[in-house]
Design an enzyme around this catalytic site. Structure first.
Site, PDB file in Angstrom:
ATOM      1  N   LEU A  19     -32.052  -7.878  22.650  1.00  0.00           N
ATOM      2  CA  LEU A  19     -31.430  -8.422  23.865  1.00  0.00           C
ATOM      3  C   LEU A  19     -29.953  -8.707  23.591  1.00  0.00           C
ATOM      4  CD1 LEU A  19     -34.152 -10.909  25.151  1.00  0.00           C
ATOM      5  CD2 LEU A  19     -33.993  -8.416  25.398  1.00  0.00           C
ATOM      6  N   ALA A  20     -29.110  -8.049  24.377  1.00  0.00           N
ATOM      7  CA  ALA A  20     -27.669  -8.195  24.131  1.00  0.00           C
ATOM      8  C   ALA A  20     -26.888  -8.155  25.426  1.00  0.00           C
ATOM      9  CB  ALA A  20     -27.189  -7.091  23.202  1.00  0.00           C
ATOM     10  N   ARG A  34     -18.757 -18.911  25.818  1.00  0.00           N
ATOM     11  CA  ARG A  34     -18.139 -19.876  24.898  1.00  0.00           C
ATOM     12  C   ARG A  34     -17.351 -19.221  23.774  1.00  0.00           C
ATOM     13  NH1 ARG A  34     -22.722 -23.525  22.988  1.00  0.00           N
ATOM     14  NH2 ARG A  34     -24.136 -22.032  23.973  1.00  0.00           N
ATOM     15  N   LYS A  81     -19.540 -10.554  23.352  1.00  0.00           N
ATOM     16  CA  LYS A  81     -19.953 -11.392  22.222  1.00  0.00           C
ATOM     17  C   LYS A  81     -20.561 -10.608  21.063  1.00  0.00           C
ATOM     18  CE  LYS A  81     -23.532 -14.426  22.409  1.00  0.00           C
ATOM     19  NZ  LYS A  81     -24.128 -15.752  22.640  1.00  0.00           N
ATOM     20  N   GLY A 128     -36.214 -23.943  23.489  1.00  0.00           N
ATOM     21  CA  GLY A 128     -37.570 -23.968  24.029  1.00  0.00           C
ATOM     22  C   GLY A 128     -38.503 -24.575  22.987  1.00  0.00           C
ATOM     23  N   ASN A 162     -38.772 -22.509  19.619  1.00  0.00           N
ATOM     24  CA  ASN A 162     -38.842 -21.055  19.729  1.00  0.00           C
ATOM     25  C   ASN A 162     -37.498 -20.472  19.293  1.00  0.00           C
ATOM     26  OD1 ASN A 162     -39.245 -18.384  20.605  1.00  0.00           O
ATOM     27  ND2 ASN A 162     -38.548 -18.892  22.686  1.00  0.00           N
ATOM     28  N   ASN A 210       5.973  10.274 -17.393  1.00  0.00           N
ATOM     29  CA  ASN A 210       6.542   8.947 -17.214  1.00  0.00           C
ATOM     30  C   ASN A 210       7.448   8.960 -15.987  1.00  0.00           C
ATOM     31  OD1 ASN A 210       7.006   6.199 -18.713  1.00  0.00           O
ATOM     32  ND2 ASN A 210       8.953   6.865 -17.846  1.00  0.00           N
ATOM     33  N   TYR A 231       9.718  13.365   3.113  1.00  0.00           N
ATOM     34  CA  TYR A 231       9.773  13.522   4.568  1.00  0.00           C
ATOM     35  C   TYR A 231      11.191  13.850   4.978  1.00  0.00           C
ATOM     36  CZ  TYR A 231       8.976  12.127   9.477  1.00  0.00           C
ATOM     37  OH  TYR A 231       8.872  12.091  10.841  1.00  0.00           O
ATOM     38  N   SER A 270      15.034   6.831 -14.586  1.00  0.00           N
ATOM     39  CA  SER A 270      15.059   5.810 -13.534  1.00  0.00           C
ATOM     40  C   SER A 270      15.937   6.222 -12.374  1.00  0.00           C
ATOM     41  CB  SER A 270      15.600   4.506 -14.109  1.00  0.00           C
ATOM     42  OG  SER A 270      14.709   4.040 -15.098  1.00  0.00           O
TER      43      SER A 270
HETATM   44  C1  UD1 Z   1     -33.823 -18.660  24.711  1.00  0.00           C
HETATM   45  C2  UD1 Z   1     -35.317 -19.001  24.859  1.00  0.00           C
HETATM   46  C3  UD1 Z   1     -35.605 -20.340  24.182  1.00  0.00           C
HETATM   47  C4  UD1 Z   1     -35.171 -20.287  22.724  1.00  0.00           C
HETATM   48  C5  UD1 Z   1     -33.711 -19.866  22.611  1.00  0.00           C
HETATM   49  C6  UD1 Z   1     -33.370 -19.617  21.179  1.00  0.00           C
HETATM   50  C7  UD1 Z   1     -36.090 -18.066  26.966  1.00  0.00           C
HETATM   51  C8  UD1 Z   1     -36.387 -18.338  28.387  1.00  0.00           C
HETATM   52  N1  UD1 Z   1     -35.650 -19.095  26.255  1.00  0.00           N
HETATM   53  O1  UD1 Z   1     -33.109 -19.631  25.438  1.00  0.00           O
HETATM   54  O2  UD1 Z   1     -36.972 -20.654  24.263  1.00  0.00           O
HETATM   55  O3  UD1 Z   1     -35.374 -21.551  22.132  1.00  0.00           O
HETATM   56  O4  UD1 Z   1     -33.479 -18.647  23.334  1.00  0.00           O
HETATM   57  O5  UD1 Z   1     -31.998 -19.400  21.063  1.00  0.00           O
HETATM   58  O6  UD1 Z   1     -36.281 -16.962  26.510  1.00  0.00           O
HETATM   59  N2  UD1 Z   1     -30.195 -12.329  27.362  1.00  0.00           N
HETATM   60  C9  UD1 Z   1     -30.165 -11.125  28.030  1.00  0.00           C
HETATM   61  N3  UD1 Z   1     -30.310 -11.123  29.374  1.00  0.00           N
HETATM   62  C10 UD1 Z   1     -30.508 -12.262  30.089  1.00  0.00           C
HETATM   63  C11 UD1 Z   1     -30.541 -13.485  29.389  1.00  0.00           C
HETATM   64  C12 UD1 Z   1     -30.398 -13.482  28.031  1.00  0.00           C
HETATM   65  O7  UD1 Z   1     -29.981 -10.067  27.431  1.00  0.00           O
HETATM   66  O8  UD1 Z   1     -30.643 -12.178  31.323  1.00  0.00           O
HETATM   67  C13 UD1 Z   1     -30.054 -12.340  25.901  1.00  0.00           C
HETATM   68  C14 UD1 Z   1     -28.815 -13.060  25.448  1.00  0.00           C
HETATM   69  O9  UD1 Z   1     -27.736 -12.154  25.285  1.00  0.00           O
HETATM   70  C15 UD1 Z   1     -29.256 -13.645  24.109  1.00  0.00           C
HETATM   71  C16 UD1 Z   1     -30.753 -13.871  24.292  1.00  0.00           C
HETATM   72  O10 UD1 Z   1     -31.132 -13.038  25.360  1.00  0.00           O
HETATM   73  O11 UD1 Z   1     -29.085 -12.731  23.057  1.00  0.00           O
HETATM   74  C17 UD1 Z   1     -31.080 -15.323  24.588  1.00  0.00           C
HETATM   75  O12 UD1 Z   1     -30.401 -15.729  25.730  1.00  0.00           O
HETATM   76  P1  UD1 Z   1     -29.907 -17.227  25.907  1.00  0.00           P
HETATM   77  O13 UD1 Z   1     -29.259 -17.356  27.219  1.00  0.00           O
HETATM   78  O14 UD1 Z   1     -29.160 -17.657  24.717  1.00  0.00           O
HETATM   79  O15 UD1 Z   1     -31.319 -17.992  25.969  1.00  0.00           O
HETATM   80  P2  UD1 Z   1     -31.564 -19.536  25.860  1.00  0.00           P
HETATM   81  O16 UD1 Z   1     -31.445 -20.121  27.199  1.00  0.00           O
HETATM   82  O17 UD1 Z   1     -30.748 -20.092  24.780  1.00  0.00           O
END
Ligand code: UD1
Ligand code: MG
Length: 454
Positions: A6-7, A13, A20, A134, A164, A372, A382, A400
């Site tokens: 997931l990215a 921030r 990021k 979570g 989590n 040397n 150039y 030299s």
């Molecule tokens: C999530 C978890 C939470 C956990 C925490 C750990 C859920 C609902 N919550 O919360 O339980 O403790 O991570 O850090 O899963 N991302 C997407 N698309 C989206 C949203 C997020 O790709 O629509 C990606 C973000 O880029 C990131 C990751 O998912 O890499 C987590 O997203 P983030 O918003 O940090 O989740 P949290 O609310 O922190």
């Protein structure tokens, strides 16, 4: 096994125009660390969910083994995994990773995958301060019941310290239906991936947890402060690995590896050195303080003295380089070549036992053995339009302050007198000199200032 990274998150921030997950950690994009670890597990499909700065992310990382799922808009982690579903292989296990949790280790993921056999498995840790995460809710028998997000949790649930990490593995076959049943009826109006845990429990599917081998593996990057903290953790890890292999580091806290550094036996590295790209140090190499080495190969017993900068270059065995030397791309030095202070070398080969010890520029040159090169020597490579080569054959001696106006050849055993501007080839075994003859005027008086009379 499938892996979904997931990215798509924005990373507000970070206060940066760069997405990021492309911010560098140890010289490599955050998400590239995750991709490389994922690859080491040989998944059938490796899928990236991208969104924010999408095109930039894709362009920076594209590779034939990556599948790309666009998530636009970003409606939560569950919604994100849903976008990847059409791109992953049916059956088996699906492992979900975060692109901004770069230090996760393959061994930890293998443990999680073992726990996910015919089960759903969550990577969890106990934190003294679980704020923001979570929480893992368990029943009286200690079985996982569900995950509750901080913002949806009751006061007593907020006391739970097991959190989590976000990294999970689950049976692919159930994923489609679970994700289809998610609702965004929660405090953040998002589709939470974490809600599938409750669904698995309802179905009677076992839910297991696994813990990372090190707590730092699951740290995420949300700010530049956290990025710097993870950089130090990563660097400490590289330093420890090197020391365990026998490398002596003057201070493990003061060196940076931004790529890969391979070392032989009895290597010593002094403080504040930076290694970029692929660097190889053979046995008994010594690197002085404040050196930068990028894509370099240093031969056995060579010594690189302080403040030396080496890029795309090879130093032969027993070489002595620096202090304050600069070896630019295309420099190849054979064994026992000495390059001293304020010497710059580019696209040149220098054969064994030759020396350029002080203040020189050697560009586009082929230099033989036992040559040397005197202080202040410059290859004028150039002419304003093209680059030309200088050839200096074995055993030549360049006095030299010589300028070698290329293309030009200095023959075997030739001597070039100090101060020569060499515009034609210097024949072998002869002295060549181009210097106005010295003359003296006896009794000559310096002019003196006239006194102005009023
Ligand atoms: C999530 C978890 C939470 C956990 C925490 C750990 C859920 C609902 N919550 O919360 O339980 O403790 O991570 O850090 O899963 N991302 C997407 N698309 C989206 C949203 C997020 O790709 O629509 C990606 C973000 O880029 C990131 C990751 O998912 O890499 C987590 O997203 P983030 O918003 O940090 O989740 P949290 O609310 O922190
Ligand atoms: Mg987060």
């Amino acid at each position: 096994m499938n892996i979904v990274i997931l990215a798509a998150g924005q990373g507000k921030r970070m206060h940066s125009n760069l997405p990021k997950v492309l911010h560098p950690l140890a010289g490599k994009a955050l998400v590239s660390h995750v991709i490389d670890t994922a690859r080491s597990l040989s998944p059938r499909r490796l899928c990236l969910v991208y969104g924010h700065g999408g095109d930039v992310v894709r362009a920076a990382l594209d590779a034939p083994d990556l599948a790309w799922a666009l998530q636009e808009p970003q409606l939560g982690t569950g919604h994100a995994v849903q976008q990847a579903l059409p791109l992953i292989a049916d059956g088996g296990t699906t492992l979900v990773l975060y692109g901004d949790v770069p230090l996760i280790q393959a061994d930890t993921l293998k443990r999680l995958l073992r726990a996910a056999e015919n089960a759903l498995a969550i990577l969890t840790v106990e934190l003294p301060d679980p704020q923001g995460y979570g929480r893992i809710v368990r029943d009286a028998g200690g079985r996982v019941v569900r995950i509750v997000e901080q913002k949806d949790a009751h006061a007593d649930e907020r006391l739970i310290r097991e959190i989590n990490t976000g990294i999970m593995a689950m049976p692919t076959a159930r994923l489609g239906e679970w994700l289809g049943r998610l609702s965004s009826n929660n405090a953040q109006n998002e589709y939470y991936l974490t809600d599938i845990v409750g669904m698995a429990v309802e179905e009677g599917l076992p839910v297991h947890t696994a813990n990372p081998l090190h707590a730092w593996e699951v740290l995420g990057v949300n700010s530049k402060v956290q990025l710097a903290e993870l950089e130090r953790i990563a660097q400490r890890g590289y330093a420890e690995t090197l020391m365990e292999q026998g490398v002596r580091l003057a201070d493990p806290a003061r060196m940076d590896v931004r790529g890969s550094l391979e070392c032989g036996r009895d290597v010593f590295i002094d403080v504040n050195c930076v290694f970029e790209g692929q660097v190889q140090l053979a046995d008994a190499v010594e690197i002085g303080p404040n050196c930068v080495l990028k894509n370099a190969r240093i031969g056995t017993g060579a010594r690189i003295a302080a403040f030396t900068h080496i890029e795309d270059a090879i130093v032969g065995a027993d070489g002595m380089i620096g202090p304050f030397a600069r070896l630019r791309p295309g420099t190849e030095l054979a064994e026992d070549v000495h390059v001293g202070n304020f010497v710059e070398i580019k696209k040149s080969t220098i054969a064994a036992h030759s020396k350029a010890n002080h203040l020189a520029y050697i560009g586009d040159a082929t230099i033989g053995s036992r040559v040397n090169v005197g202080a202040g020597t410059i290859t004028c490579n150039y002419d304003g339009a093209s680059k030309h080569r200088t050839i200096i054959e074995d055993d030549a001696f360049i006095g030299s302050d010589t300028q070698l106006v290329a293309p030009v050849t200095v023959g075997r055993g030739a001597t070039v007198g100090a101060g020569t501007t060499l515009t034609k080839d210097a024949p072998a075994d002869s002295l060549t000199i181009s210097r106005a003859r010295q003359s003296s005027i006896a009794g000559w008086k310096r002019p003196v200032k006239q006194k102005t009379s009023r």
